[in-house]
Design a protein around this motif. Structure first.
Motif, PDB file in Angstrom:
ATOM      1  N   THR A 148       5.138   1.649   1.071  1.00 46.93           N
ATOM      2  CA  THR A 148       4.487   0.519   1.744  1.00 46.93           C
ATOM      3  C   THR A 148       3.693   1.058   2.935  1.00 46.93           C
ATOM      4  O   THR A 148       3.809   2.223   3.293  1.00 46.93           O
ATOM      5  CB  THR A 148       5.517  -0.513   2.269  1.00 46.93           C
ATOM      6  N   GLY A 149       2.880   0.156   3.547  1.00 44.41           N
ATOM      7  CA  GLY A 149       2.227   0.484   4.804  1.00 44.41           C
ATOM      8  C   GLY A 149       0.773   0.881   4.732  1.00 44.41           C
ATOM      9  O   GLY A 149       0.108   0.976   5.769  1.00 44.41           O
ATOM     10  N   GLY A 150       0.233   1.109   3.537  1.00 46.58           N
ATOM     11  CA  GLY A 150      -1.081   1.725   3.437  1.00 46.58           C
ATOM     12  C   GLY A 150      -2.273   0.804   3.598  1.00 46.58           C
ATOM     13  O   GLY A 150      -3.362   1.268   3.947  1.00 46.58           O
ATOM     14  N   PHE A 151      -2.098  -0.498   3.352  1.00 49.54           N
ATOM     15  CA  PHE A 151      -3.256  -1.385   3.357  1.00 49.54           C
ATOM     16  C   PHE A 151      -3.480  -1.954   4.760  1.00 49.54           C
ATOM     17  O   PHE A 151      -3.246  -3.132   5.041  1.00 49.54           O
ATOM     18  CB  PHE A 151      -3.082  -2.503   2.331  1.00 49.54           C
ATOM     19  N   GLY A 152      -3.933  -1.100   5.642  1.00 48.81           N
ATOM     20  CA  GLY A 152      -4.214  -1.474   7.019  1.00 48.81           C
ATOM     21  C   GLY A 152      -5.030  -0.393   7.688  1.00 48.81           C
ATOM     22  O   GLY A 152      -5.497   0.560   7.048  1.00 48.81           O
ATOM     23  N   GLY A 183       0.837  -1.197   0.000  1.00 47.39           N
ATOM     24  CA  GLY A 183       0.000   0.000   0.000  1.00 47.39           C
ATOM     25  C   GLY A 183       0.866   1.238   0.000  1.00 47.39           C
ATOM     26  O   GLY A 183       1.258   1.723   1.055  1.00 47.39           O
ATOM     27  N   SER A 184       1.173   1.739  -1.190  1.00 47.81           N
ATOM     28  CA  SER A 184       2.155   2.818  -1.301  1.00 47.81           C
ATOM     29  C   SER A 184       1.596   4.187  -0.975  1.00 47.81           C
ATOM     30  O   SER A 184       2.333   5.083  -0.559  1.00 47.81           O
ATOM     31  CB  SER A 184       2.753   2.838  -2.717  1.00 47.81           C
ATOM     32  N   GLU A 185       0.273   4.370  -1.121  1.00 47.09           N
ATOM     33  CA  GLU A 185      -0.288   5.727  -1.080  1.00 47.09           C
ATOM     34  C   GLU A 185      -1.569   5.735  -0.254  1.00 47.09           C
ATOM     35  O   GLU A 185      -2.461   4.920  -0.471  1.00 47.09           O
ATOM     36  CB  GLU A 185      -0.583   6.169  -2.523  1.00 47.09           C
ATOM     37  N   THR A 214      -0.590   2.983  10.306  1.00 45.10           N
ATOM     38  CA  THR A 214       0.775   2.792   9.814  1.00 45.10           C
ATOM     39  C   THR A 214       1.692   3.838  10.415  1.00 45.10           C
ATOM     40  O   THR A 214       1.230   4.885  10.899  1.00 45.10           O
ATOM     41  CB  THR A 214       0.823   2.874   8.275  1.00 45.10           C
ATOM     42  N   LEU A 215       2.992   3.533  10.391  1.00 44.78           N
ATOM     43  CA  LEU A 215       4.002   4.540  10.694  1.00 44.78           C
ATOM     44  C   LEU A 215       4.482   5.127   9.375  1.00 44.78           C
ATOM     45  O   LEU A 215       4.870   4.387   8.464  1.00 44.78           O
ATOM     46  CB  LEU A 215       5.185   3.929  11.445  1.00 44.78           C
ATOM     47  N   ALA A 216       4.456   6.450   9.279  1.00 43.94           N
ATOM     48  CA  ALA A 216       4.839   7.123   8.043  1.00 43.94           C
ATOM     49  C   ALA A 216       5.981   8.097   8.316  1.00 43.94           C
ATOM     50  O   ALA A 216       6.027   8.713   9.380  1.00 43.94           O
ATOM     51  CB  ALA A 216       3.649   7.891   7.473  1.00 43.94           C
ATOM     52  N   PRO A 217       6.911   8.239   7.366  1.00 39.93           N
ATOM     53  CA  PRO A 217       7.940   9.279   7.509  1.00 39.93           C
ATOM     54  C   PRO A 217       7.282  10.656   7.464  1.00 39.93           C
ATOM     55  O   PRO A 217       6.577  10.985   6.499  1.00 39.93           O
ATOM     56  CB  PRO A 217       8.844   9.059   6.288  1.00 39.93           C
ATOM     57  N   ALA A 218       7.496  11.440   8.497  1.00 43.38           N
ATOM     58  CA  ALA A 218       6.845  12.753   8.567  1.00 43.38           C
ATOM     59  C   ALA A 218       7.217  13.627   7.375  1.00 43.38           C
ATOM     60  O   ALA A 218       6.400  14.410   6.881  1.00 43.38           O
ATOM     61  CB  ALA A 218       7.215  13.449   9.872  1.00 43.38           C
ATOM     62  N   ALA A 219       8.442  13.470   6.887  1.00 46.96           N
ATOM     63  CA  ALA A 219       8.908  14.308   5.780  1.00 46.96           C
ATOM     64  C   ALA A 219       8.147  14.033   4.487  1.00 46.96           C
ATOM     65  O   ALA A 219       8.131  14.881   3.585  1.00 46.96           O
ATOM     66  CB  ALA A 219      10.401  14.090   5.557  1.00 46.96           C
ATOM     67  N   LEU A 220       7.518  12.862   4.384  1.00 46.58           N
ATOM     68  CA  LEU A 220       6.782  12.508   3.167  1.00 46.58           C
ATOM     69  C   LEU A 220       5.293  12.800   3.275  1.00 46.58           C
ATOM     70  O   LEU A 220       4.544  12.537   2.324  1.00 46.58           O
ATOM     71  CB  LEU A 220       6.979  11.027   2.845  1.00 46.58           C
TER      72      LEU A 220
END
Length: 328
Positions: A91-95, A62-64, A98-104
């Motif tokens: 990655t991380g979106g299909f849930g 889950g990229s976006e 998620t933990l996301a990089p704040a800069a992104l």
């Protein structure tokens, strides 16, 4: 939290919906409660171990996605709990979380729905970077968009029209061509009638009065590349965006010489990493275009997050117009 876990990247059927510990953000991270996540072509490749980025196992595809900040890690100053953001992290979106990089994370202005936000960054950043930065598109030029009814294709139509270009949209059915026309395409080509191995080149020539398109936007590759490139105008720019049809084409370089044409690679992901200030300015410009109604993601349909396998099957059928979005 729950998420679709990829423990063995052999395809969609190996994904498992699992309960996982809800994580705490580390330095530079935020924890998001995911409201919506979109399905992109790389999301299919990555669970088949066919994508250029190969995350360590296990991972959540889950990229976006878009959601609400629940917690922030050390050093995060520009985001706060309760804030709505969109993110494209790979990655991380299909849930559910998620933990996301704040800069992104892209802060969302009021009035930017989660479904649109989850379908926004990849297609519009790719298409804007391609057309406005790499091709230096000018008002009055003609753009041929291949795969025009897909996510990046629909974005390319909207951005090119906002720039004052004439757009020829090529897609695989009358329904898809009608969608492209509704987004502003000035002409359409149904390549089930004018195929890459048949009349595609002749139809491009007819629609451009023999001149050819100034810019070819190609996220498809395969058999479409050579006839499209043979049709290009003098000083044309051929944008290599992707290879959704599968095969990576080989183009005779003498064609570039004869047309004074450029073959231009488009890799928005690396542009964003190597030129972060330019990318941030571009994303601001795109947010402004959304606010003005110049761009808006085409949403084919939304499905519950639990229906991820069904969403993958729909994408694999190549019937999607615009984007598929999963919602919690």
């Amino acid at each position: 939290m729950h998420a679709w876990l990829c423990e063995n990247p052999i395809g969609v059927d190996a994904l498992q919906w699992k309960e996982l510990p809800t994580p705490e953000p580390g330095a530079g991270q935020v924890r998001l409660r995911i409201e919506a996540a979109s399905l992109n072509f790389p999301d299919l490749l990555i669970v088949q171990n066919k994508y250029q980025m190969k995350p360590p196992l296990p991972f959540v595809p889950g990229s976006e996605y878009a959601g609400v900040v629940e917690a922030v890690g050390d050093g995060v100053k520009h985001l706060k709990p309760g804030q709505r953001v969109a993110c494209l992290s790979g990655t991380g979106g299909f849930g559910t979380h998620t933990l996301a990089p704040a800069a992104l994370c892209m802060p969302l202005p009021d009035g930017f729905p989660a479904v649109d936000a989850a379908a926004f960054i990849m297609i519009y950043a790719t298409s804007y970077h391609a057309l406005m930065d790499r091709a230096q598109l000018k008002a009055g030029e003609t753009v041929l968009v291949l795969g025009a009814a897909g996510g990046v294709g629909t974005a390319a139509i909207q951005i090119a029209k906002a720039a004052g270009a004439r757009v020829i949209a090529a897609a695989s059915s009358d329904d898809k061509c009608a969608l492209c026309a509704s987004l502003g395409a000035d002409a359409t080509i149904n390549y089930t009638q004018h195929g890459p191995l048949g009349g595609l080149r002749d139809e491009i020539k007819r629609l451009t009065g023999g001149k050819g398109p100034d810019v070819v936007y190609d996220p498809v590759g395969g058999d479409f590349a050579e006839p499209a490139f043979r049709s290009i105008a003098w000083r044309g720019r051929y944008l290599v965006v992707g290879f959704a049809s599968g095969p990576i084409p080989s183009l005779p370089l003498n064609l570039a010489l004869l047309k004074g044409a450029s073959i231009v690679g488009v890799f928005w992901g690396d542009f964003a990493k190597r030129e972060p200030q330019a990318n941030a300015a571009m994303m601001q410009a795109l947010a402004g275009m959304y606010a003005k109604g110049q761009v808006k993601p085409v949403i084919d349909q939304t499905l519950p997050m639990a229906d991820l396998r069904k969403a993958y099957a729909i994408m694999g059928s190549r019937s999607v117009k615009g984007k598929l979005v999963l919602v919690n």
